[in-house]
Design a protein around this motif. Structure first.
Motif, mmCIF file in Angstrom:
data_model
loop_
_atom_site.group_PDB
_atom_site.id
_atom_site.type_symbol
_atom_site.label_atom_id
_atom_site.label_comp_id
_atom_site.label_asym_id
_atom_site.label_seq_id
_atom_site.Cartn_x
_atom_site.Cartn_y
_atom_site.Cartn_z
ATOM 1 N N TYR A 302 0.926 -1.008 -0.076
ATOM 2 C CA TYR A 302 -0.031 -0.291 -0.022
ATOM 3 C C TYR A 302 0.904 1.189 -0.689
ATOM 4 C CZ TYR A 302 -3.261 3.947 1.752
ATOM 5 O OH TYR A 302 -4.152 5.070 2.132
ATOM 6 N N TRP A 303 1.770 1.542 0.871
ATOM 7 C CA TRP A 303 2.318 2.286 1.405
ATOM 8 C C TRP A 303 3.528 2.740 -0.187
ATOM 9 C CZ3 TRP A 303 2.082 6.882 3.473
ATOM 10 C CH2 TRP A 303 2.520 7.716 4.559
ATOM 11 N N ILE A 304 4.242 1.875 -0.757
ATOM 12 C CA ILE A 304 4.972 1.645 -1.740
ATOM 13 C C ILE A 304 4.420 1.822 -3.121
ATOM 14 C CG2 ILE A 304 7.581 0.966 -2.078
ATOM 15 C CD1 ILE A 304 8.078 -0.375 0.540
ATOM 16 N N ASP A 305 4.413 0.754 -3.432
ATOM 17 C CA ASP A 305 4.037 0.832 -4.774
ATOM 18 C C ASP A 305 2.796 1.265 -5.001
ATOM 19 O OD1 ASP A 305 5.987 -1.607 -5.390
ATOM 20 O OD2 ASP A 305 5.590 -2.727 -4.706
ATOM 21 N N TYR A 306 1.561 1.005 -4.477
ATOM 22 C CA TYR A 306 -0.040 1.749 -4.301
ATOM 23 C C TYR A 306 -0.217 3.138 -4.284
ATOM 24 C CZ TYR A 306 -4.775 2.434 -4.004
ATOM 25 O OH TYR A 306 -5.731 3.621 -4.609
ATOM 26 N N LYS A 307 1.091 3.774 -3.109
ATOM 27 C CA LYS A 307 0.287 5.170 -3.210
ATOM 28 C C LYS A 307 2.434 5.896 -3.222
ATOM 29 C CE LYS A 307 -2.466 7.309 -0.767
ATOM 30 N NZ LYS A 307 -3.583 7.117 -1.692
ATOM 31 N N GLY A 308 3.113 5.450 -3.950
ATOM 32 C CA GLY A 308 4.348 5.477 -4.179
ATOM 33 C C GLY A 308 4.909 6.321 -3.802
ATOM 34 N N HIS A 309 5.159 6.178 -2.269
ATOM 35 C CA HIS A 309 6.040 6.236 -1.017
ATOM 36 C C HIS A 309 7.163 5.331 -1.491
ATOM 37 C CE1 HIS A 309 3.015 8.690 0.008
ATOM 38 N NE2 HIS A 309 2.284 8.048 0.291
ATOM 39 N N LYS A 310 8.265 6.071 -2.022
ATOM 40 C CA LYS A 310 9.547 5.733 -2.386
ATOM 41 C C LYS A 310 10.605 6.783 -1.108
ATOM 42 C CE LYS A 310 7.836 3.210 -6.525
ATOM 43 N NZ LYS A 310 7.792 2.810 -7.423
ATOM 44 N N ALA A 311 10.705 7.425 -0.866
ATOM 45 C CA ALA A 311 11.448 8.114 -0.141
ATOM 46 C C ALA A 311 11.914 7.753 1.255
ATOM 47 C CB ALA A 311 11.173 9.326 -0.298
ATOM 48 N N HIS A 312 13.176 7.872 0.888
ATOM 49 C CA HIS A 312 13.486 6.813 2.001
ATOM 50 C C HIS A 312 13.657 5.661 2.736
ATOM 51 C CE1 HIS A 312 13.467 11.201 3.531
ATOM 52 N NE2 HIS A 312 12.127 11.601 3.733
ATOM 53 N N THR A 314 15.455 3.843 0.571
ATOM 54 C CA THR A 314 17.043 2.755 0.182
ATOM 55 C C THR A 314 17.795 2.243 1.051
ATOM 56 O OG1 THR A 314 17.062 4.991 -0.863
ATOM 57 C CG2 THR A 314 19.100 3.714 -1.126
ATOM 58 N N TRP A 315 18.098 2.448 2.645
ATOM 59 C CA TRP A 315 18.650 1.370 3.263
ATOM 60 C C TRP A 315 17.707 0.343 3.757
ATOM 61 C CZ3 TRP A 315 16.293 -0.091 8.330
ATOM 62 C CH2 TRP A 315 14.830 0.311 8.269
ATOM 63 N N LEU A 316 16.591 -0.037 3.349
ATOM 64 C CA LEU A 316 15.925 -1.383 3.689
ATOM 65 C C LEU A 316 16.224 -1.333 2.021
ATOM 66 C CD1 LEU A 316 12.536 -0.304 4.299
ATOM 67 C CD2 LEU A 316 14.456 -1.394 5.997
ATOM 68 N N LYS A 317 16.258 -1.146 1.008
ATOM 69 C CA LYS A 317 16.098 -1.559 -0.601
ATOM 70 C C LYS A 317 18.200 -2.018 -0.291
ATOM 71 C CE LYS A 317 14.946 0.527 -4.192
ATOM 72 N NZ LYS A 317 14.979 1.297 -5.046
ATOM 73 N N VAL A 318 18.704 -1.742 0.175
ATOM 74 C CA VAL A 318 20.046 -2.303 0.754
ATOM 75 C C VAL A 318 20.362 -3.290 1.669
ATOM 76 C CG1 VAL A 318 22.283 -1.357 1.973
ATOM 77 C CG2 VAL A 318 21.444 0.249 0.926
ATOM 78 N N TYR A 319 19.596 -3.401 2.330
ATOM 79 C CA TYR A 319 19.643 -5.089 2.976
ATOM 80 C C TYR A 319 18.853 -6.245 1.925
ATOM 81 C CZ TYR A 319 21.098 -3.009 6.974
ATOM 82 O OH TYR A 319 22.480 -3.212 8.519
ATOM 83 N N GLY A 320 17.971 -5.606 1.614
ATOM 84 C CA GLY A 320 16.618 -6.140 1.031
ATOM 85 C C GLY A 320 17.282 -7.123 -0.396
ATOM 86 N N MET A 321 18.216 -5.922 -0.915
ATOM 87 C CA MET A 321 18.701 -6.359 -2.312
ATOM 88 C C MET A 321 19.277 -7.624 -2.407
ATOM 89 S SD MET A 321 16.947 -3.029 -5.263
ATOM 90 C CE MET A 321 17.861 -3.541 -6.185
ATOM 91 N N ASN A 322 20.001 -6.974 -1.451
ATOM 92 C CA ASN A 322 21.410 -8.762 -1.368
ATOM 93 C C ASN A 322 20.420 -9.015 -0.214
ATOM 94 O OD1 ASN A 322 23.953 -8.663 -3.035
ATOM 95 N ND2 ASN A 322 24.272 -6.286 -3.116
ATOM 96 N N SER A 323 20.194 -9.667 -0.195
ATOM 97 C CA SER A 323 19.839 -10.470 1.232
ATOM 98 C C SER A 323 20.438 -11.721 1.569
ATOM 99 C CB SER A 323 18.052 -10.206 1.849
ATOM 100 O OG SER A 323 18.192 -11.721 0.230
#
Length: 382
Positions: A302-312, A314-323
């Motif tokens: 809801y928050w990221i893909d539906y509402k488009g709130h993608k600021a702040h 990056t730190w989660l993607k740093v962990y998530g995209m190289n889990s």
């Protein structure tokens, strides 16, 4: 993994990247650091927080008990995206190669982390002991279900596996194990692991020709694999929702929330008869954790893909995209020697809080490595 937006341009399911990142952040950073702080403080009022960041000894549930099931759940979400095109092809060799590579890599990584593979001691190598291996088993079975069966068959199969586990635990007795016994020492899953894996069970040793099992170790793997599969399949069903072009974005969020709430409620209700026990991965625990995972996925979607709130994020993607890298770094390499070499002078001032500083330095080193990989667009995929 990619899906399609209204303009037909591929985009990542960034909610999944972020949720995976949150899971890994809790596992390799937040949990260890906060536990060290709480231990140093020694305040009774923080005991509740410490318990939520530790596994429940047996029956029941804490926040920390969701980390592993959520990891399995998220591996399942990727299946409809990863294998959709492959399912249309007649050549089965690509499927076989992909699954074989993934299973073998995850199995070896699991043995490195928890199977003592790097010890190079044949007497202390253990075979089936780790989260990555449960993902391997669940992913393999779920991908085959996806490839060869309909969604209806998949749902029926998932329910059948849950009921098969329950029936086995409730009514089968082998050498005194089972028959409705859900104690750590007497349940059927424990007995099967001891009888089948023997010396190769985690922490088991051969003493004087006899196999001695470690006291206090009650994690089970073989019979529990039935429910590892269902946990990954529950994520696969969530992936169907995310990938669907027939379901409106708003309705996807409602589905995640409704399914999640229903599964969690049913799990706790079933827990009145079949206890919620993560250590042996009971069927009621699968419902509870899959329900919570659906709810979390709904919030992030809801928050990221539906509402488009993608600021702040990056730190989660740093962990998530190289889990996998994050997990392997945190579990196999001791970076505390770096912190102790550079920061040992603070020990005299920090006292009991000095280990927290070292834990923070470990976290910073792992994050720095992951951030460099992220910036260079280097992602380990298995």
């Amino acid at each position: 993994m990619e899906t399609q937006d209204s303009s037909l341009k591929p985009r990542r399911l960034e909610s999944l990247d972020a949720l995976r990142g949150l899971d890994l952040f809790f596992l390799v950073a937040f949990g260890p650091f906060v536990r060290s702080l709480v231990g140093a403080a020694g305040l009774p009022c923080l005991d509740g927080l410490y318990k939520q960041l530790s596994h429940v000894p047996w029956e029941g549930f804490a926040v920390w008990d969701l980390i592993m099931p959520l990891f399995l759940f998220m591996s399942g979400i990727t299946i409809p995206f990863a294998f959709a095109r492959m399912k249309q092809e007649q050549d089965k060799r690509a499927l076989a190669r992909r699954l074989t590579k993934r299973v073998l890599l995850l199995w070896v990584f699991g043995m490195i982390v928890q199977g003592n593979l790097l010890g190079l001691d044949p007497d202390h190598i253990y075979f089936y002991t780790n989260t990555l291996q449960t993902i391997a088993v669940g992913y393999l079975a779920s991908a085959l279900f996806f490839y060869y069966t309909s969604v209806r068959t998949q749902i029926i199969s998932a329910i059948a596996l849950l009921l098969a586990y329950w029936a086995a635990m409730q009514w089968i007795t082998i050498d005194g194990f089972g028959g409705g016994d859900y104690t750590p020492e007497g349940n059927l899953a424990e007995g099967i692991d001891r009888m089948v894996m023997g010396r190769f069970r985690d922490s088991a040793e051969r003493v004087g020709g006899a196999v001695v099992f470690a006291k206090g170790y009650y994690y089970t793997w073989l019979l529990s694999s039935l429910n590892f599969i269902v946990t990954v399949m529950s994520g696969m069903f969530a992936g169907y929702i995310a990938k669907s072009k027939q379901i409106r974005e708003k309705d996807k969020v409602l589905l995640y929330g409704g399914i999640g709430a229903a599964l969690a409620a049913l799990g706790w209700l079933w827990g009145l008869r079949l206890p919620v026990i993560k250590t042996i991965w009971t069927s009621s625990m699968v419902f509870v954790t899959s329900g919570y995972s659906f709810l979390l996925m709904g919030v992030f979607y809801y928050w990221i893909d539906y509402k488009g709130h993608k600021a702040h994020i990056t730190w989660l993607k740093v962990y998530g995209m190289n889990s996998i890298v994050a997990y392997m770094l945190a579990e196999t390499i001791r970076f505390n020697c770096v912190g102790e070499s550079l920061l040992h002078g603070f020990e005299q001032y920090l006292g009991a809080y000095y280990p927290s500083l070292i834990a923070l330095s470990d976290i910073a080193i792992v994050f720095a490595i992951l951030y460099v990989l992220y910036r260079q667009r280097i992602f380990l995929k298995v």
